[in-house]
Design a protein around this motif. Structure first.
Motif, short mmCIF file in Angstrom:
data_model
loop_
_atom_site.label_atom_id
_atom_site.label_comp_id
_atom_site.label_asym_id
_atom_site.label_seq_id
_atom_site.Cartn_x
_atom_site.Cartn_y
_atom_site.Cartn_z
N VAL A 8 0.86 -1.19 0.00
CA VAL A 8 0.00 0.00 0.00
C VAL A 8 0.90 1.24 0.00
CG1 VAL A 8 -1.95 1.15 1.09
CG2 VAL A 8 -1.63 -1.32 1.41
N ASP A 9 1.00 1.90 -1.16
CA ASP A 9 1.87 3.07 -1.29
C ASP A 9 1.35 3.93 -2.44
OD1 ASP A 9 4.20 4.84 -1.87
OD2 ASP A 9 5.22 3.53 -0.43
N ASP A 10 1.28 5.24 -2.25
CA ASP A 10 0.74 6.12 -3.28
C ASP A 10 1.77 6.48 -4.35
OD1 ASP A 10 2.12 7.63 -1.32
OD2 ASP A 10 1.16 9.46 -2.01
N ASP A 11 3.03 6.10 -4.15
CA ASP A 11 4.09 6.37 -5.12
C ASP A 11 4.15 5.22 -6.12
OD1 ASP A 11 6.63 6.54 -6.44
OD2 ASP A 11 7.34 7.85 -4.84
N GLN A 12 3.76 5.49 -7.36
CA GLN A 12 3.71 4.44 -8.37
C GLN A 12 5.08 3.81 -8.60
OE1 GLN A 12 1.90 5.60 -12.07
NE2 GLN A 12 2.49 3.71 -13.12
N GLU A 13 6.12 4.62 -8.58
CA GLU A 13 7.46 4.09 -8.81
C GLU A 13 7.85 3.08 -7.73
OE1 GLU A 13 12.07 5.71 -9.33
OE2 GLU A 13 10.38 7.11 -9.44
N ILE A 14 7.52 3.41 -6.48
CA ILE A 14 7.82 2.48 -5.38
C ILE A 14 6.99 1.21 -5.50
CG2 ILE A 14 7.61 2.14 -2.88
CD1 ILE A 14 8.50 4.99 -2.48
N ARG A 15 5.72 1.35 -5.86
CA ARG A 15 4.87 0.16 -6.04
C ARG A 15 5.45 -0.76 -7.11
NH1 ARG A 15 0.69 3.92 -6.24
NH2 ARG A 15 0.17 3.37 -8.39
N GLU A 16 5.87 -0.18 -8.22
CA GLU A 16 6.42 -0.99 -9.31
C GLU A 16 7.74 -1.63 -8.90
OE1 GLU A 16 6.63 1.73 -12.55
OE2 GLU A 16 4.49 1.58 -13.04
N LEU A 17 8.57 -0.87 -8.18
CA LEU A 17 9.85 -1.42 -7.73
C LEU A 17 9.64 -2.59 -6.78
CD1 LEU A 17 12.95 0.60 -6.64
CD2 LEU A 17 12.06 -1.18 -5.13
N LEU A 18 8.73 -2.41 -5.81
CA LEU A 18 8.48 -3.47 -4.84
C LEU A 18 7.82 -4.67 -5.51
CD1 LEU A 18 7.27 -1.40 -1.76
CD2 LEU A 18 9.41 -2.66 -2.00
N ASP A 19 6.92 -4.42 -6.43
CA ASP A 19 6.27 -5.52 -7.16
C ASP A 19 7.32 -6.37 -7.87
OD1 ASP A 19 4.63 -7.22 -8.54
OD2 ASP A 19 3.50 -5.68 -9.59
N GLU A 20 8.23 -5.70 -8.56
CA GLU A 20 9.27 -6.42 -9.30
C GLU A 20 10.21 -7.18 -8.37
OE1 GLU A 20 12.91 -5.51 -12.50
OE2 GLU A 20 11.69 -3.86 -11.70
N TYR A 21 10.69 -6.50 -7.33
CA TYR A 21 11.69 -7.12 -6.45
C TYR A 21 11.10 -8.26 -5.63
CZ TYR A 21 15.86 -7.46 -3.59
OH TYR A 21 16.99 -7.93 -2.98
N LEU A 22 9.91 -8.04 -5.07
CA LEU A 22 9.29 -9.08 -4.26
C LEU A 22 8.88 -10.28 -5.12
CD1 LEU A 22 7.09 -6.86 -1.90
CD2 LEU A 22 9.22 -8.04 -1.32
N SER A 23 8.41 -10.01 -6.33
CA SER A 23 8.04 -11.11 -7.23
C SER A 23 9.25 -11.94 -7.59
CB SER A 23 7.38 -10.55 -8.50
OG SER A 23 6.18 -9.88 -8.21
N LYS A 24 10.38 -11.30 -7.85
CA LYS A 24 11.61 -12.03 -8.15
C LYS A 24 12.08 -12.85 -6.95
CE LYS A 24 13.51 -9.02 -11.76
NZ LYS A 24 14.62 -8.08 -12.12
N SER A 25 11.68 -12.44 -5.76
CA SER A 25 12.07 -13.16 -4.53
C SER A 25 11.09 -14.28 -4.20
CB SER A 25 12.16 -12.18 -3.36
OG SER A 25 13.15 -11.19 -3.59
N GLY A 26 10.11 -14.50 -5.06
CA GLY A 26 9.21 -15.64 -4.89
C GLY A 26 7.88 -15.35 -4.25
N TYR A 27 7.57 -14.06 -4.02
CA TYR A 27 6.30 -13.71 -3.40
C TYR A 27 5.25 -13.37 -4.46
CZ TYR A 27 9.16 -13.32 0.80
OH TYR A 27 10.02 -13.58 1.84
#
Length: 240
Positions: A8-27
């Motif tokens: 939950v974050d209003d910064d689109q760049e942070i959302r996309e970064l976390l989506d990419e990094y966490l997905s690569k980590s298996g989540y």
């Protein structure tokens, strides 16, 4: 089963970064920008295994959303806070967050925090499924280990416990009359060692004492042993 994380974050760049990094980590990752999207997501998909919740949000801020979540679920919550604002961290822990991480953060550090919180949750669930008693009486209170709530024996006053608060109380109840240092407490509630000068443990202990009506100058339940740690100083009885 894949662990689901809601960001939950209003910064689109942070959302996309976390989506990419966490997905690569298996989540398995879902992202929303504000409280309205959060509530819609929860209504449609239910609760994930962990929520990453930014403090500064439009509309309902992270504190209000943390309280909203806590009224319905014990899902672990990690707050994303401003790097220099210790007040945000303390408030988040007081209202039921399990941990916090300051922005800007190292993604590897965030993954380590997520793993630590999830490991703590898994250990608690294993205890419940194995040999955890249904009820534990201590002093004037009874803990319902299934419902994660404490009930006063005389007044029937009840308090629900967050996951980290339940873990903290269980730590004391399973080791009564034993002095527990800060690292031991941090491992039980956050799955990691206490950080230097970290206030989170003090906040969590203060919150639990308040729940027990034990927050006066001379606490009778959880006593402070100066320079050593804390001790549960009331009788404990177990009911299976």
């Amino acid at each position: 089963m894949t662990t689901k994380i809601l960001v939950v974050d209003d910064d689109q760049e942070i959302r996309e970064l976390l989506d990419e990094y966490l997905s690569k980590s298996g989540y398995q990752v879902a992202t929303v920008a504000d409280g309205e999207e959060l509530k819609s997501h929860l209504e449609e998909f239910g609760y994930p295994q962990l929520v990453l919740l930014d403090v500064m949000l439009p509309g309902d801020d992270g504190f209000a959303l943390c309280q909203f979540i806590r009224r319905e679920s014990n899902v672990p919550i990690i707050m994303l806070t401003a790097v220099s604002d210790e007040t945000d961290q303390i408030i988040g822990l007081e209202i039921g967050a399990d941990d916090y991480i300051a922005k800007p953060f190292n993604p590897r550090q965030l993954i380590a925090r997520i793993k630590a919180v999830l490991r703590r949750v898994q250990l608690n669930e294993e205890k419940v499924s194995d040999a955890l008693p249904k009820q534990i009486t201590f002093g004037d209170w009874r803990l319902d280990t299934l419902a994660h709530k404490i009930i006063h024996l005389e007044t029937n006053e009840e308090h629900d416990l967050s996951g980290s608060d339940f873990a903290l109380l269980m730590l004391f109840l399973t080791r009564p009359n034993e002095v527990l240092d800060r690292d031991t407490i941090s491992f039980a509630t956050r799955g990691r060692e206490a950080l230097p000068f970290e206030r989170g443990i003090d906040v969590q202990l203060s919150r639990l004492r308040h729940r027990l009506g034990d927050s006066g100058k001379y606490p009778q339940y959880i006593k402070t042993m100066r320079g050593n740690g804390y001790i549960l100083a009331v009788p404990v009885s177990v009911e299976h």
